[in-house]
Design an enzyme around this catalytic site. Sequence first.
Site, PDB file in Angstrom:
ATOM      1  N   ASP A  54      65.277  19.562 -31.043  1.00 39.33           N
ATOM      2  CA  ASP A  54      64.022  18.216 -30.911  1.00 39.33           C
ATOM      3  C   ASP A  54      64.805  17.841 -32.748  1.00 39.33           C
ATOM      4  OD1 ASP A  54      63.104  19.450 -32.727  1.00 39.33           O
ATOM      5  OD2 ASP A  54      60.722  19.006 -32.632  1.00 39.33           O
ATOM      6  N   SER A  55      65.725  18.107 -32.845  1.00 37.69           N
ATOM      7  CA  SER A  55      66.410  17.792 -33.695  1.00 37.69           C
ATOM      8  C   SER A  55      67.715  16.126 -33.147  1.00 37.69           C
ATOM      9  CB  SER A  55      68.014  18.724 -34.316  1.00 37.69           C
ATOM     10  OG  SER A  55      68.381  19.390 -33.490  1.00 37.69           O
ATOM     11  N   ASP A  93      63.104  23.126 -26.546  1.00 35.63           N
ATOM     12  CA  ASP A  93      62.971  22.595 -28.046  1.00 35.63           C
ATOM     13  C   ASP A  93      61.392  21.989 -27.381  1.00 35.63           C
ATOM     14  OD1 ASP A  93      62.730  23.418 -30.114  1.00 35.63           O
ATOM     15  OD2 ASP A  93      64.010  22.182 -30.974  1.00 35.63           O
ATOM     16  N   GLU A 125      57.279  25.834 -32.797  1.00 32.41           N
ATOM     17  CA  GLU A 125      57.837  26.285 -34.437  1.00 32.41           C
ATOM     18  C   GLU A 125      56.064  26.787 -34.354  1.00 32.41           C
ATOM     19  OE1 GLU A 125      58.462  22.777 -36.775  1.00 32.41           O
ATOM     20  OE2 GLU A 125      60.494  22.454 -35.705  1.00 32.41           O
ATOM     21  N   GLU A 192      64.990  29.689 -40.238  1.00 30.23           N
ATOM     22  CA  GLU A 192      65.313  28.635 -40.562  1.00 30.23           C
ATOM     23  C   GLU A 192      64.546  28.751 -42.329  1.00 30.23           C
ATOM     24  OE1 GLU A 192      64.690  24.720 -39.031  1.00 30.23           O
ATOM     25  OE2 GLU A 192      66.073  23.059 -40.438  1.00 30.23           O
TER      26      GLU A 192
HETATM   27  O1  KIV Z   1      66.237  21.163 -33.196  1.00 30.44           O
HETATM   28  C1  KIV Z   1      66.831  22.354 -33.537  1.00 30.44           C
HETATM   29  O2  KIV Z   1      68.155  21.638 -33.536  1.00 30.44           O
HETATM   30  C2  KIV Z   1      66.353  23.424 -33.987  1.00 30.44           C
HETATM   31  C3  KIV Z   1      67.665  24.351 -34.825  1.00 30.44           C
HETATM   32  C4  KIV Z   1      67.806  23.995 -35.653  1.00 30.44           C
HETATM   33  C5  KIV Z   1      67.057  25.840 -34.763  1.00 30.44           C
HETATM   34  O3  KIV Z   1      65.118  23.655 -34.238  1.00 30.44           O
END
Ligand code: KIV
Length: 308
Positions: A54-55, A93, A125, A192
């Site tokens: 979700d980045s 994610d 998460e 993380e």
């Molecule tokens: O959303 C993301 O890119 C992540 C990574 C940083 C593990 O959760």
Amino acid sequence: MSQASNPPAATRLTIASIARLYADGERIAMLTAYDYPTARILDVAGIPILLVGDSLGQVVLGYDSTVRVTMTEMLHHIKAVVRGTTRALVIADMPFLSYGVTPEASLENAGILMSEGGAGAVKLEGGERSARTIETIVRAGIPVMGHVGLTPQSIHQLGGHRVQGKTQEAGRQLLADALAVQQAGAFATVLELVPEQLAAAITQRLHIPTIGIGAGAGCSGQVQVVTDMLGMSAEFTPRHARHYTELHSIIKAAAEAYRKDVADGAFPGPAEGTRMDPATLEQILRFSPLDRPEMAEVSGGIPLDRDL
Ligand code: KIV
């Protein structure tokens, strides 16, 4: 075409393949991916796990945090990454509040990311607080990757992107979180922004792989945000990221050269165009009312929308 001439289809990796890499002591390289062409390149390069993180919200969609990302946006990008890969395990994610509200809704959303999106697993998460959710999803047959340490969806509660687990109490809680995720049935977990000695100690105590980001070399594998790894941003790179190339300057130089070529009339050149038979062109233009005004009367001109 005979069947014998078809190359054998690549077999997509599963969580069993990842467990095998882990058991063989291989360090696992994971990258994020958000689009079809990049996913294709990363897949061919042999990256075994691609995370549609979700980045996405920050590095592709321009949001200020991952909290803004929706199921619809995630699905759009997961489908593109799945289409671009034949071998990698694609992990989706779970966006903010798509899980953890009720077990039913969490399971339903995980199911959508798998059945509609085509992902091979989901990631969510939280440690102890998410254990029940992980258990519910895993029991339904959906593989789950955990994510503990800095959990960006809780950024408003955590107060910033800070290293987690540095005090006695926070470190103990982090270890308990990692164990809870494992106990709940996760096949792996992201760590993380965790001090490297603590990440290594957690890795030694778990029997599932830990995938670190800003957590040192003692994890079972590493994950990087692909746009960081490729040097896409001129403005900001997290301390834990390494640029393996500088795409920002490469793309900028290419765009500048293209703009100049267009302005100079140097693009397109002979190699980038197509020529036609001059006699055919002559025939076309002979009947053109633009070139021969008297033809306008004969043909009645080119009908315009307003005349129809
Ligand atoms: O959303 C993301 O890119 C992540 C990574 C940083 C593990 O959760």
